[in-house]
Design a protein around this motif. Structure first.
Motif, short mmCIF file in Angstrom:
data_model
loop_
_atom_site.label_atom_id
_atom_site.label_comp_id
_atom_site.label_asym_id
_atom_site.label_seq_id
_atom_site.Cartn_x
_atom_site.Cartn_y
_atom_site.Cartn_z
N UNK A 157 11.51 -19.65 63.15
CA UNK A 157 12.20 -19.27 64.28
C UNK A 157 11.59 -18.30 65.12
N UNK A 158 10.83 -17.13 64.47
CA UNK A 158 10.14 -16.23 65.17
C UNK A 158 9.01 -16.72 66.05
N UNK A 159 8.25 -17.59 65.40
CA UNK A 159 7.30 -18.35 66.13
C UNK A 159 7.76 -19.09 67.45
N UNK A 160 9.12 -19.78 67.12
CA UNK A 160 9.25 -20.79 68.19
C UNK A 160 9.90 -19.59 69.27
N UNK A 161 10.66 -18.35 69.25
CA UNK A 161 10.88 -17.43 70.17
C UNK A 161 9.70 -16.94 70.83
N UNK A 162 8.70 -16.70 70.24
CA UNK A 162 7.39 -16.27 70.82
C UNK A 162 6.93 -17.28 71.80
N UNK A 163 7.01 -18.69 71.45
CA UNK A 163 6.41 -19.92 72.25
C UNK A 163 7.15 -19.80 73.45
N UNK A 164 8.62 -19.76 73.52
CA UNK A 164 9.45 -19.93 74.43
C UNK A 164 9.48 -18.72 75.42
N UNK A 165 9.56 -17.47 74.77
CA UNK A 165 9.83 -16.35 75.48
C UNK A 165 11.15 -16.21 75.89
N UNK A 166 11.37 -14.98 76.50
CA UNK A 166 12.92 -14.66 77.07
C UNK A 166 13.22 -15.26 78.43
N UNK A 167 14.47 -15.56 78.62
CA UNK A 167 15.39 -15.20 77.72
C UNK A 167 15.68 -16.28 76.39
N UNK A 168 16.03 -15.81 75.30
CA UNK A 168 15.92 -16.46 74.40
C UNK A 168 17.22 -17.27 74.07
N UNK A 169 17.02 -18.50 73.37
CA UNK A 169 18.16 -19.40 73.20
C UNK A 169 18.25 -19.96 71.71
N UNK A 170 19.33 -19.42 71.18
CA UNK A 170 19.36 -19.97 69.69
C UNK A 170 20.68 -20.62 69.31
N UNK A 171 20.62 -21.86 68.76
CA UNK A 171 21.81 -22.65 68.53
C UNK A 171 21.96 -23.00 66.98
#
Length: 429
Positions: free
Chosen positions: A129-143
């Motif tokens: 999850x942390x790696x994916x968040x860093x890959x996409x950047x903000x705003x963060x979308x988690x489902x």
């Protein structure tokens, strides 16, 4: 025709109301229903999560058609169980309902069908999850990958909050969470009726997911909606059908899981064109309350034809002119800790407002017969009128007449569309 509507919310009350006005429907029953539905139709006890119980009830009352409202019933296989008894059922099989039951599965279908959607990564650990968040950047979308009653999505600028939501999803047993790129632009809901081959669209609508005015606070099951969309181009529905609904239905059939029921297309109208935010396998609440308020043709022939594989033979739906606005009244503390058991009054006065009807969701009767709250979203107050402003004004005037201790509602439903602040969109990617 005798119709059994499965479910207990505002969506089901809207379906019951439409079916009761249908000349082809002799009797409507609902299970388990709510206090408002009970005033209009027969209500019966039912555990909607038990497919066998749904089928037993349909057989017991000799239903000609079963319309399944809640996603949990569909994902658990209610439609399969009903069809196994030889009874027509409007709703997808458990395999087809995976379009809502698993966001990862939905992404796989969209990729195979060439349907435009947000880039995403499926994660099984917090490290992923942390790696994916860093890959996409903000705003963060988690489902949450699975069912979450409309509350499994977090969109935030805070990486800490995004990680916390992912951790909560995994801790409660979800095997996966989906991290996506953020999609800009207004969102649109389009319900598409399908018999597995043929598709028929209803009116597009827009809903309001967050609890507070200005789209602040946590996501909810939906705090209001309006339709049609005065800012949308004339070819929007055609573009959604061409680029999203029809390819998806065709891919589901090709993969051996034909989709029979309603495909809820949740879309973002981005600067790069249409993008699917999510698919659901049932009518959306609160949008369907507004859509059905403008339906000018019988509902049962459309649902029955889809259930029997004959949608191509059915007449397309006809619509009244004008607009509809639905304002949801929610309990104090919703969505986190809704207060239940509070008296509800003022409904007669609200219903007397021109162009308004009130649909029940979280209501029941206490031992003394008094109407009380029994859930987070209590009522849908639906206003119709010749203009969007008229429909909204009527709904808001009626809302102010309802009395529930500590209740809450949004005051900005459809306001941006009326003021022209909703951006126009051209569906050409």
């Amino acid at each position: 025709m005798k119709v059994l509507v499965v479910g207990s919310g505002g969506r089901e009350h809207a379906l019951v109301r439409s079916l009761l006005r249908d000349p082809g429907v002799r009797t409507v029953a609902a299970a388990p229903g709510n206090a408002g539905i009970a005033a209009d139709a027969e209500v019966l006890p039912l555990d909607v999560s038990d497919p066998g119980a749904v089928a037993d009830l349909a057989q017991h009352i000799a239903a000609d058609l079963v319309v399944v409202g809640p996603e949990v019933a569909l994902v658990n296989g209610a439609a399969d169980a009903v069809r196994a008894r030889g009874i027509a059922c409007f709703g997808p099989s458990a395999d087809a309902a995976r379009l809502e039951g698993s966001k990862t599965y939905a992404k796989q279908i969209m990729e195979a069908a060439g349907v435009p959607t947000a880039d995403s990564q499926t994660c099984e650990t917090l490290a992923e999850v942390e790696g994916s968040l860093d890959s996409f950047g903000p705003p963060y979308v988690v489902k949450d990958d699975g069912l979450a009653a409309g509350k499994g999505v977090v969109v935030t600028q805070s990486r800490t909050d995004a990680i916390a939501h992912a951790e909560e999803c995994l801790a409660k047993g979800s095997p996966q969470v989906v991290v996506e790129e953020f999609l800009d632009g207004p969102e649109v809901s389009l319900f598409v009726i399908s018999d597995g081959t043929t598709c028929r669209p209803l009116l597009p609508a827009q809903d309001f997911k967050r609890v507070g005015d200005g789209d602040v606070g946590p996501n909810t099951g939906g705090m209001g909606a309006y339709c049609p969309l005065p800012w949308a181009p004339d070819d929007l529905v055609a573009a959604i059908m061409r680029d999203v609904a029809e390819p998806t239905i065709a891919e589901m059939a090709r993969s051996g899981n034909p989709f029979e029921g309603v495909l809820y297309c949740g879309l973002a109208l981005t600067s790069r064109g249409l993008r699917v935010v999510e698919f659901n396998c049932r009518f959306g609440d609160p949008e369907i309350q507004t859509v059905l308020a403008l339906l000018d043709s019988p509902l049962s022939p459309l649902l029955d034809a889809a259930a029997r594989g004959r949608l191509a033979e059915a007449d397309p739906p006809r619509w009244r002119s004008g607009f509809a606005v639905n304002v949801v009244i929610a309990s104090q503390g919703y969505p986190d800790r809704p207060v239940v058991g509070d008296p509800v009054s003022g409904l007669a006065e609200a219903s007397a407002v021109e162009g308004v009807h009130v649909l029940h969701a979280g209501t029941s009767r206490d031992p003394g017969g008094e109407l009380v709250t029994s859930g987070g979203r209590v009522l849908s107050v639906v206003g119709t009128g010749p203009s969007l402003a008229d429909a909204r004004d009527r709904a808001m005037r009626a809302v102010e007449l309802v009395r529930i201790r500590g209740c809450q509602h949004r005051t900005d439903i459809a306001a941006d569309a009326i003021s022209g602040l909703t951006l126009p969109f051209r569906p050409t990617a």
